[in-house]
Design an enzyme around this catalytic site. Structure first.
Site, PDB file in Angstrom:
ATOM      1  N   THR A  10      64.077  84.885  41.244  1.00 57.70           N
ATOM      2  CA  THR A  10      65.594  84.515  41.829  1.00 57.70           C
ATOM      3  C   THR A  10      66.450  85.650  41.155  1.00 57.70           C
ATOM      4  O   THR A  10      67.275  85.709  41.709  1.00 57.70           O
ATOM      5  CB  THR A  10      65.924  83.384  41.432  1.00 57.70           C
ATOM      6  OG1 THR A  10      65.689  83.063  40.015  1.00 57.70           O
ATOM      7  CG2 THR A  10      65.157  82.055  42.236  1.00 57.70           C
ATOM      8  N   GLY A  11      66.013  86.402  40.095  1.00 61.76           N
ATOM      9  CA  GLY A  11      66.877  87.513  39.498  1.00 61.76           C
ATOM     10  C   GLY A  11      66.773  88.834  40.268  1.00 61.76           C
ATOM     11  O   GLY A  11      65.978  88.926  41.311  1.00 61.76           O
ATOM     12  N   ASP A  46      55.687  86.672  34.437  1.00 57.66           N
ATOM     13  CA  ASP A  46      55.939  84.978  34.307  1.00 57.66           C
ATOM     14  C   ASP A  46      56.024  84.886  32.723  1.00 57.66           C
ATOM     15  O   ASP A  46      55.291  85.495  31.979  1.00 57.66           O
ATOM     16  CB  ASP A  46      54.785  84.172  34.980  1.00 57.66           C
ATOM     17  CG  ASP A  46      55.234  82.831  34.705  1.00 57.66           C
ATOM     18  OD1 ASP A  46      55.319  82.344  33.846  1.00 57.66           O
ATOM     19  OD2 ASP A  46      54.992  82.182  36.104  1.00 57.66           O
ATOM     20  N   VAL A  47      56.982  84.328  32.300  1.00 58.97           N
ATOM     21  CA  VAL A  47      57.179  84.079  30.872  1.00 58.97           C
ATOM     22  C   VAL A  47      55.971  83.466  30.230  1.00 58.97           C
ATOM     23  O   VAL A  47      55.507  83.666  29.032  1.00 58.97           O
ATOM     24  CB  VAL A  47      58.379  82.922  30.588  1.00 58.97           C
ATOM     25  CG1 VAL A  47      58.620  82.790  29.103  1.00 58.97           C
ATOM     26  CG2 VAL A  47      59.655  83.807  30.992  1.00 58.97           C
ATOM     27  N   TYR A  68      65.712  67.979  37.863  1.00 58.03           N
ATOM     28  CA  TYR A  68      66.238  69.173  37.164  1.00 58.03           C
ATOM     29  C   TYR A  68      66.668  68.902  35.965  1.00 58.03           C
ATOM     30  O   TYR A  68      66.138  69.418  34.877  1.00 58.03           O
ATOM     31  CB  TYR A  68      67.119  69.823  38.104  1.00 58.03           C
ATOM     32  CG  TYR A  68      68.022  70.980  37.326  1.00 58.03           C
ATOM     33  CD1 TYR A  68      67.534  72.148  36.796  1.00 58.03           C
ATOM     34  CD2 TYR A  68      69.404  70.932  36.832  1.00 58.03           C
ATOM     35  CE1 TYR A  68      67.986  72.749  36.036  1.00 58.03           C
ATOM     36  CE2 TYR A  68      69.884  71.737  35.920  1.00 58.03           C
ATOM     37  CZ  TYR A  68      69.298  72.782  35.812  1.00 58.03           C
ATOM     38  OH  TYR A  68      70.167  73.672  35.052  1.00 58.03           O
ATOM     39  N   ARG A  98      85.152  68.972  38.457  1.00 56.68           N
ATOM     40  CA  ARG A  98      84.112  69.457  37.444  1.00 56.68           C
ATOM     41  C   ARG A  98      84.803  70.354  36.428  1.00 56.68           C
ATOM     42  O   ARG A  98      85.971  70.737  36.548  1.00 56.68           O
ATOM     43  CB  ARG A  98      83.363  70.493  38.221  1.00 56.68           C
ATOM     44  CG  ARG A  98      82.279  69.500  39.252  1.00 56.68           C
ATOM     45  CD  ARG A  98      81.252  68.811  38.463  1.00 56.68           C
ATOM     46  NE  ARG A  98      80.413  68.255  39.459  1.00 56.68           N
ATOM     47  CZ  ARG A  98      80.671  66.830  39.840  1.00 56.68           C
ATOM     48  NH1 ARG A  98      81.853  66.282  39.550  1.00 56.68           N
ATOM     49  NH2 ARG A  98      79.861  66.399  40.707  1.00 56.68           N
ATOM     50  N   GLY A 114      73.633  62.199  44.605  1.00 58.60           N
ATOM     51  CA  GLY A 114      73.555  62.446  42.911  1.00 58.60           C
ATOM     52  C   GLY A 114      74.682  63.139  42.254  1.00 58.60           C
ATOM     53  O   GLY A 114      74.740  63.534  41.088  1.00 58.60           O
TER      54      GLY A 114
HETATM   55  N1  UDP Z   1      80.992  71.249  46.610  1.00 59.68           N
HETATM   56  C1  UDP Z   1      81.441  71.007  47.816  1.00 59.68           C
HETATM   57  N2  UDP Z   1      81.125  71.706  48.741  1.00 59.68           N
HETATM   58  C2  UDP Z   1      80.043  72.599  48.514  1.00 59.68           C
HETATM   59  C3  UDP Z   1      79.552  72.916  47.389  1.00 59.68           C
HETATM   60  C4  UDP Z   1      79.788  72.088  46.278  1.00 59.68           C
HETATM   61  O1  UDP Z   1      82.234  70.049  47.976  1.00 59.68           O
HETATM   62  O2  UDP Z   1      80.094  73.442  49.634  1.00 59.68           O
HETATM   63  C5  UDP Z   1      81.333  69.926  45.402  1.00 59.68           C
HETATM   64  C6  UDP Z   1      80.151  69.137  44.738  1.00 59.68           C
HETATM   65  O3  UDP Z   1      80.017  68.035  45.577  1.00 59.68           O
HETATM   66  C7  UDP Z   1      80.809  69.194  43.465  1.00 59.68           C
HETATM   67  C8  UDP Z   1      81.489  70.311  43.323  1.00 59.68           C
HETATM   68  O4  UDP Z   1      81.821  71.118  44.242  1.00 59.68           O
HETATM   69  O5  UDP Z   1      81.559  68.098  43.380  1.00 59.68           O
HETATM   70  C9  UDP Z   1      80.720  71.320  42.200  1.00 59.68           C
HETATM   71  O6  UDP Z   1      79.393  71.631  42.933  1.00 59.68           O
HETATM   72  P1  UDP Z   1      78.359  72.674  42.232  1.00 59.68           P
HETATM   73  O7  UDP Z   1      77.128  72.591  43.591  1.00 59.68           O
HETATM   74  O8  UDP Z   1      79.149  73.979  42.471  1.00 59.68           O
HETATM   75  O9  UDP Z   1      78.051  72.235  41.101  1.00 59.68           O
HETATM   76  P2  UDP Z   1      77.463  71.149  40.200  1.00 59.68           P
HETATM   77  O10 UDP Z   1      78.709  70.329  39.721  1.00 59.68           O
HETATM   78  O11 UDP Z   1      76.600  70.413  41.448  1.00 59.68           O
HETATM   79  O12 UDP Z   1      76.510  71.413  39.208  1.00 59.68           O
END
Ligand code: UDP
Length: 317
Positions: free
Chosen positions: A35-36, A51-52, A138, A216, A278
């Site tokens: 992915t990098g 691979d590490v 994860y 967040r 989730g």
């Molecule tokens: N989010 C959103 N639309 C998108 C991507 C993310 O509304 O296209 C929301 C997501 O539900 C979360 C926040 O943005 O509440 C941050 O999501 P992200 O995937 O960036 O990081 P996470 O908090 O899942 O690690």
């Protein structure tokens, strides 16, 4: 110090490698480039493409002062559909790495852990003492590694630090976010500004927050890199320290989109979509322990700065 950085061709790994080199450390990057990107590895770092798990023992036999372990599988959705990839890629690989460190007496480890270990929090801001109930594979694999590290630190005198990241964003100069599969909010919103997407979807506007969208804790990757530098320099033999890294302030999805509109001058159409499975409503870190024990202080807590730096990086691509 001579440091091995796993995953140093990725977003956070490359930014941290650049910061370590800048501080005068010698950095060897190991990355399988799954992915990098080879061109993300900072100048002055040797890149071993592998691979590490396969090369950890041979590499550490050269003699290193420490390892910063970023290499990981990190897509939440994928982790639910293909758990094998995550238990092998995150847990088994780290066990091989830890064993190689024990074999060669490598004294220090800094590990990329995550706020996902906490799951749905009982209290916000979240301290390190909060219960860990990951809601996805994860987070479960990262928590398993944290437990492994605690045992190795106690039994083998390893000096270890786990850093539990909240929402990493922004860019450190030419080191920014460029995932083949983009799931993170800020890069997705900026893709609308560059014309690579028509609109952004807001995953739910009926959450129990002021504007109804999820909150967040966004942390600038440069501040995160500073914390890694402090962590590797301050790690103590026989101790596994765990620190949350965030700003302690949350921004809603709508506030982030608004900040992106201001930074880009683009209208960025947004449409409300169903909630994403989730997602907790609010995730905000208490980073008091990192501040007190590491002497760390985020210098770029403002969402406008974080978005501006991400935008500058996006435009440079
Ligand atoms: N989010 C959103 N639309 C998108 C991507 C993310 O509304 O296209 C929301 C997501 O539900 C979360 C926040 O943005 O509440 C941050 O999501 P992200 O995937 O960036 O990081 P996470 O908090 O899942 O690690």
């Amino acid at each position: 110090m001579k440091l091995l950085v796993t995953g140093g061709a990725g977003y956070v790994g490359s930014a941290c490698s650049a910061r370590l080199v800048e501080a005068g450390h010698e950095v060897v990057v190991v990355d399988d480039l799954s992915t990098g990107h080879a061109d993300a590895v900072p100048d002055g770092c040797r890149l071993v493409q592998a691979d590490v798990a396969d090369v950890a023992s041979a590499l550490l036999g050269e003699g290193f002062d420490g390892v910063l372990h970023f290499a990981a599988k990190s897509l939440v959705g994928e982790s639910m559909q293909d758990p094998t990839k995550y238990w092998y890629g995150n847990v088994l690989t780290t066990l091989r790495l830890l064993d190689a460190m024990r074999e060669h007496g490598t004294p220090r480890l800094v590990f990329s852990s995550t706020a996902a270990v906490y799951g749905e929090p009982d209290e916000v801001p979240i301290p390190e003492s909060a219960p860990t109930h990951p809601t996805n594979t994860y987070g479960a694999t990262k928590l398993a590694v944290d437990h492994m590290i605690t045992s190795y630190a106690a039994a083998h005198d390893l000096a270890a630090v786990s850093l539990r990241y909240f929402n990493v964003a922004g860019a450190y100069g030419r080191f920014g976010e460029r995932h083949a599969t983009e799931t993170h909010l800020i890069p997705i919103v900026l893709q609308v500004a560059t014309g690579h997407r028509d609109q952004v979807q807001i995953y739910g506007d009926d959450w129990p927050t002021e504007d109804g969208t999820c909150i967040r804790d966004y942390i600038h990757v440069t501040d995160l890199a500073d914390a890694h530098l402090l962590a590797v320099e301050s790690a103590t033999p026989g101790r596994h320290a765990i620190y949350n890294l965030g700003n302690g302030t949350g921004f809603s999805v709508r506030q982030v989109i608004e900040a992106c509109r201001e930074a880009t001058g683009h209208e960025i159409p947004a449409q409300v979509a169903p909630r994403r499975a989730g997602d907790p409503a609010v995730l905000v870190a208490s980073s008091d322990q990192a501040r007190t024990e590491l002497g760390w202080k985020p210098e770029r807590p403002d969402i406008a700065t974080i978005v501006r730096d991400a935008w500058t990086f996006t435009q440079s691509r």
